[in-house]
Design an enzyme around this catalytic site. Structure first.
Site, PDB file in Angstrom:
ATOM      1  N   TYR A   1      40.639  54.755  39.472  1.00 49.83           N
ATOM      2  CA  TYR A   1      40.992  53.338  39.595  1.00 49.83           C
ATOM      3  C   TYR A   1      41.969  52.943  38.494  1.00 49.83           C
ATOM      4  CZ  TYR A   1      40.473  48.253  39.786  1.00 49.83           C
ATOM      5  OH  TYR A   1      40.715  46.904  39.868  1.00 49.83           O
TER       6      TYR A   1
ATOM      7  N   LYS B   1      45.876  51.508  38.875  1.00 49.17           N
ATOM      8  CA  LYS B   1      46.325  50.232  38.336  1.00 49.17           C
ATOM      9  C   LYS B   1      47.387  50.428  37.254  1.00 49.17           C
ATOM     10  CE  LYS B   1      43.921  47.476  40.892  1.00 49.17           C
ATOM     11  NZ  LYS B   1      44.593  46.571  41.859  1.00 49.17           N
TER      12      LYS B   1
END
Length: 308
Positions: free
Chosen positions: A182, A186
């Site tokens: 994740y 990002k």
């Protein structure tokens, strides 16, 4: 397949914008905001969380809001908003995005505002992630945003007007345990946004072809379903963000043509300093903040959750 639903509208009330830098909310605007025009916005992942709050708030300010999401728009909202239009769309499919564009052009005309909000998260050790899980996460969190922009930005360039907002995360800068994939997605979104913004600025200065504005949003932990089972390690130092408040801060930044990065809450502005520390100090910081503990002990199921 793209499926459309029309959502009815309701009036809203003003909310207080706390936990956000006041300078952003009071910046002078020397150019008219795109929100003051007959604009149409496209929001990915707008059926819940931050995207849903953005859809509601924008519907009170502009002509039309298009929500594109693989999840259905909330049933209770279907009788309250008449200028929000829902289209079912999987942003991992370029064909579905192209069909979405055709449907929107047929029903509503061109898009002036793009908000890339859709996202998923896995809380797992990297070595326990399957290739399919990693590919899906990157596909939604990063490549999906690229597909949306590459598909819809051409009209913005031709019209010399538009506003593109990418929702990233502070976890792209400083990532806790079991969120490696994740955080990587990002972090890549942050890098992509910066490159994209430079590209549009170069078009504007060199060719006078575009007036596209861009805004990067780097929030801390938002109080939504994505991390609902991850407790906040310190409500004083790193409080949860209320989605409705962040939505208002984003809209305020748009109204004042704030074109850099919106960090929220305050501690996010300190992350660049933390990154300059050598690794032992960063390790101690993460240990005493509790950020690694809360993610490594989360009871999160393996299946991903959509929308920020």
């Amino acid at each position: 397949m793209v499926r459309k639903n029309k959502i009815n509208r309701a009036s809203g009330t003003t909310k207080h914008l706390k936990d956000f830098p006041s300078v952003i909310l009071s910046l002078p605007s020397y150019n008219p905001s795109i929100l003051s025009k007959n604009a149409t916005a496209l929001i990915t992942g707008g059926s819940s969380g931050l995207g849903f709050e953005l859809a509601k708030e924008l519907s009170r300010r502009i002509n039309k809001v298009i929500v594109a999401d693989i999840q259905s728009f909330p049933t209770f909202a279907q009788v309250e908003y008449n200028n929000i239009f829902y289209y079912q769309c999987d942003i991992t499919s370029l064909d579905e995005i192209k069909n979405l564009k055709k449907a929107i052009e047929r029903d509503h005309g061109n898009i002036n505002i793009i908000i890339n909000n859709a996202g998923v998260a896995h809380i797992k050790k990297l070595e326990h992630m399957t290739n399919k899980e990693v590919e899906q996460l990157i596909d939604i969190n990063l490549i999906g945003a690229y597909r949306i922009i590459s598909t819809f930005a051409e009209d913005m360039i031709d019209n010399r007007e538009g506003f593109i907002i990418n929702i990233a995360s502070v976890l792209g800068e400083l990532t806790p345990a079991r969120l490696t994939s994740y955080g990587a997605s990002k972090g890549a979104m942050i890098g992509f946004h910066k490159c994209m913004s430079r590209h549009f600025r170069s078009l504007s200065t060199e060719c006078n072809k575009t007036g596209i504005k861009t805004l990067l949003v780097c929030p801390g932990k938002i109080k939504t379903n994505m991390f609902i089972d991850v407790p906040t390690p310190s409500k004083l130092l790193a409080p949860d963000i209320i989605p409705s408040q962040l939505a208002l801060a984003i809209i305020s930044a748009m109204e004042h043509n704030h074109l850099q990065t919106l960090n929220a809450p305050y501690y996010v502005n300190l992350v660049p300093f933390f990154k300059t520390l050598s690794w032992p100090y960063r390790h101690l910081l993460k240990h005493f903040s509790g950020m690694d503990h809360v993610t490594s002990t989360s009871p999160r199921a393996i299946n991903p959750k959509r929308s920020a």
